[in-house]
Scaffold this active site. Structure first.
Site, short mmCIF file in Angstrom:
data_model
loop_
_atom_site.label_atom_id
_atom_site.label_comp_id
_atom_site.label_asym_id
_atom_site.label_seq_id
_atom_site.Cartn_x
_atom_site.Cartn_y
_atom_site.Cartn_z
N LYS A 136 0.87 -1.21 -0.13
CA LYS A 136 0.27 0.06 0.11
C LYS A 136 0.34 1.59 0.04
O LYS A 136 1.85 0.95 0.85
CB LYS A 136 -0.87 0.04 1.26
N HIS A 160 0.35 5.35 4.12
CA HIS A 160 -0.57 6.43 4.35
C HIS A 160 -0.47 7.51 5.76
O HIS A 160 0.94 7.37 5.86
CB HIS A 160 -1.95 5.44 5.38
N HIS A 176 0.53 7.45 9.33
CA HIS A 176 1.84 6.51 9.65
C HIS A 176 3.00 7.82 10.20
O HIS A 176 4.26 7.46 10.53
CB HIS A 176 2.38 5.92 8.83
#
Length: 585
Positions: free
Chosen positions: A139, A142, A145
């Site tokens: 992924k 994000h 994080h």
């Protein structure tokens, strides 16, 4: 510097009260500055002396402070001693104060400024393992994080600066049923060519499409379950594809970390501890800690009275392990592999209960070192948006910070020409992002504000970076000036004294951050220093001053002010502790 004065005031107290000077060191602290107000340099807490049995615990504390101050006579070191509200204050001889504060910077400077303080003598230095960032593979990174990444890096930097051996670990989310969906989905919708062109974006698209299709297609659901079963059974083709996804992800993440100035010593993950997790279950069973719930799950009873009122599930009813089971295995393995003295986990505060249970189970298993494991929780960022809407990925945030900063720079009349304005905008924008995050308590949620964050004035990373570059410019323009000999009497203006008084607190601020692992102490200290420096730029001019005052070409005062600038620049080297990427000098 601060140690020199603290130690000698403590010796003075020791002679007066017939005690070892060491017992007074913790009770002495530099006096915080207040706006446009002269203050003493050090204060002594009489209440702490009472608590430690050095003074009677009964009686009028104000009277005790006044009596103690009367016992202590001024001398060549301390020119004034006073008492007020149970506190004894000490003002140091001004000429000696300036001399001792600037002395270490006469030639090469002191790379250990503040870090060699006696306040750190009792630190139990050893090996510290810090686990932080920990995004999920396959992924894009994000934005959620970001806090774990920068807070963990601050803690690692701080510990390393204080002499600890630091191991920086990124514990990736690289296992679970989602990889069944992704693996099977890649077989259906994936393309190796597109994977090479834009790896994480393509994997994200495949996952979204597979997830959507599987909702109405039982064959796809079974295909996902089958792929994950192949993974668990270590079948070559499935494992090879999973490894490709993992390697691609780490490579992509490293580009983001590079922008932030972050590195890791170890990339680990849940997948590294699958076999060990089963061994942990066996150990729990053999120690009588594993119970079976009414639903058939394996649980550990954590209730104080052993009545199953508080349990932690470590095994599903089908016999597969959970995240906490793998965390138990990971902790045990890390202790055996790295022999850490302390381990710090940096995650959001919603996981506080998870880590409390983790440490409880480790202790119940007989691992006493779990007492030296710590969870550093943090709050949520609210309202983090770009111009296009809600932010999902960290790269969007970093790109937005760079773009907005570049726009601000282009509109500012004071912006100078530079070789790479985009690079400068990126570094200042990232600094602003981090300083906004670090100003308050870590556990507090805070509202993200682009406009306030990127202001050139006020308590912002932009202002902090501006001060840094201005100090660098002063030093660069005056590199030929010798500063080995100086006259402290030429820096007795209150503006100079105020800056040096603020610097007295530096080792105490570092010590406070070392105790609670909060960056706010250091950030706010540096921001206050920046404001004092800005005031000094106006109040202590050299260029354009009369010859007999400034002696611009080769005079003593010029050398002394230059030395003060060196001292300020040295303090400013604290910025890497905050993960601030500096602008080129």
């Amino acid at each position: 510097m601060a140690c020199f004065f603290r130690r000698r005031i403590a010796a003075k107290l020791g002679r007066a009260l017939q005690q070892s000077e060491d017992v007074f060191i913790p009770a002495l602290s530099a006096v915080p500055l207040f706006k446009k107000q002269k203050t003493a340099d050090f204060k002594l807490s009489v209440n702490m002396l009472r608590t430690n049995g050095l003074l009677p615990s009964s009686g009028d504390i104000k009277l005790q402070a006044e009596n103690l101050a009367a016992q202590l006579k001024p001398d060549s070191l301390v020119e004034d001693i006073s008492a007020d509200h149970g506190v004894v204050s000490f003002t140091v001889n001004r000429k000696l104060f300036v001399q001792k504060m600037l002395e270490p910077f006469g030639k090469q400077g002191d790379e250990k400024f503040g870090l060699n303080s006696e306040l750190f003598n009792n630190l139990k230095r050893g090996t510290t393992l810090v686990e932080y960032s920990s995004p999920n593979i396959a992924k894009k990174f994000h934005a959620g994080h970001l806090r774990s990444t920068i807070i963990g890096n601050f803690i690692a930097n701080l510990k390393q600066s204080l002499g600890y051996n630091v191991i920086r670990m990124n514990y990736l989310g690289d296992w679970g049923m989602q990889f069944g969906l992704l693996g099977a989905g890649f077989g259906q919708f994936g393309c190796q060519e597109r994977l090479k062109q834009n790896p994480l974006q393509h994997l994200f698209e495949v996952y979204v499409q597979m997830n959507k299709e599987a909702e109405h297609n039982e064959n796809l659901k079974h295909a996902a379950q089958d792929f994950f079963r192949q993974l668990e059974q270590q079948e070559c083709q499935a494992v090879s594809l999973w490894q490709q996804f993992r390697e691609i992800t780490v490579n992509e993440y490293q580009q983001v970390y590079k922008r932030l100035g972050i590195h890791f010593d170890i990339y680990s993950g849940e997948s590294c501890h699958l076999d060990q997790a089963q061994k942990v279950v066996q150990q729990l069973q053999s120690q009588g800690l594993l119970k079976t719930s009414e639903r058939g799950t394996g649980v550990v009873d954590l209730s104080p009275d052993g009545d199953m009122s508080s349990v932690c599930t470590v095994l599903r009813s089908n016999g597969t392990t959970l995240y906490i089971t793998r965390d138990l295995a990971a902790a045990i393995d890390r202790k055996l592999t790295y022999h850490f003295d302390e381990m710090i986990y940096v995650t959001d505060k919603s996981q506080s209960n998870h880590f409390q249970q983790l440490f409880q189970i480790l202790l119940a298993m007989g691992h006493s070192w779990a007492e030296r494991c710590q969870h550093v929780p943090f709050g949520l960022v609210q309202g983090m948006k770009t111009r296009t809407g809600e932010v999902v990925f960290l790269e969007d945030v970093l790109d937005e910070a760079r773009a907005r900063m570049l726009d601000n720079m282009s509109q500012s009349k004071t912006t100078k020409e530079m070789d790479d304005p985009e690079d400068t905008a990126e570094k200042v924008g990232i600094s602003a992002l981090i300083v906004q995050d670090f100003k308050g308590p870590l556990q507090s949620d805070y509202k993200f504000d682009w406009d306030r964050m990127l202001q050139a004035q006020g308590d912002t990373g932009v202002f902090l970076q501006y001060t840094h570059t201005r100090l660098c410019s002063l030093i660069r323009r005056n590199e030929g000036i010798e500063a080995a000999t100086f006259d402290p009497s030429l820096l007795l203006e209150q503006t100079s004294i105020t800056i040096l008084q603020h610097l007295l607190r530096y080792d105490e601020v570092l010590y406070q951050s070392a105790q609670d692992l909060q960056p706010k102490h250091l950030v706010n200290f540096l921001l206050k220093l920046c404001h004092l420096i800005a005031f000094a730029h106006r109040q202590l001019p050299v260029k354009g001053s009369p010859q007999d005052v400034a002696q611009v070409e080769d005079g003593t005062q010029y050398k002394t002010i230059h030395q003060l600038v060196q001292c300020l620049h040295q303090i400013e080297k604290s910025l890497p502790l905050l993960l601030l990427t500096k602008i080129k000098n």
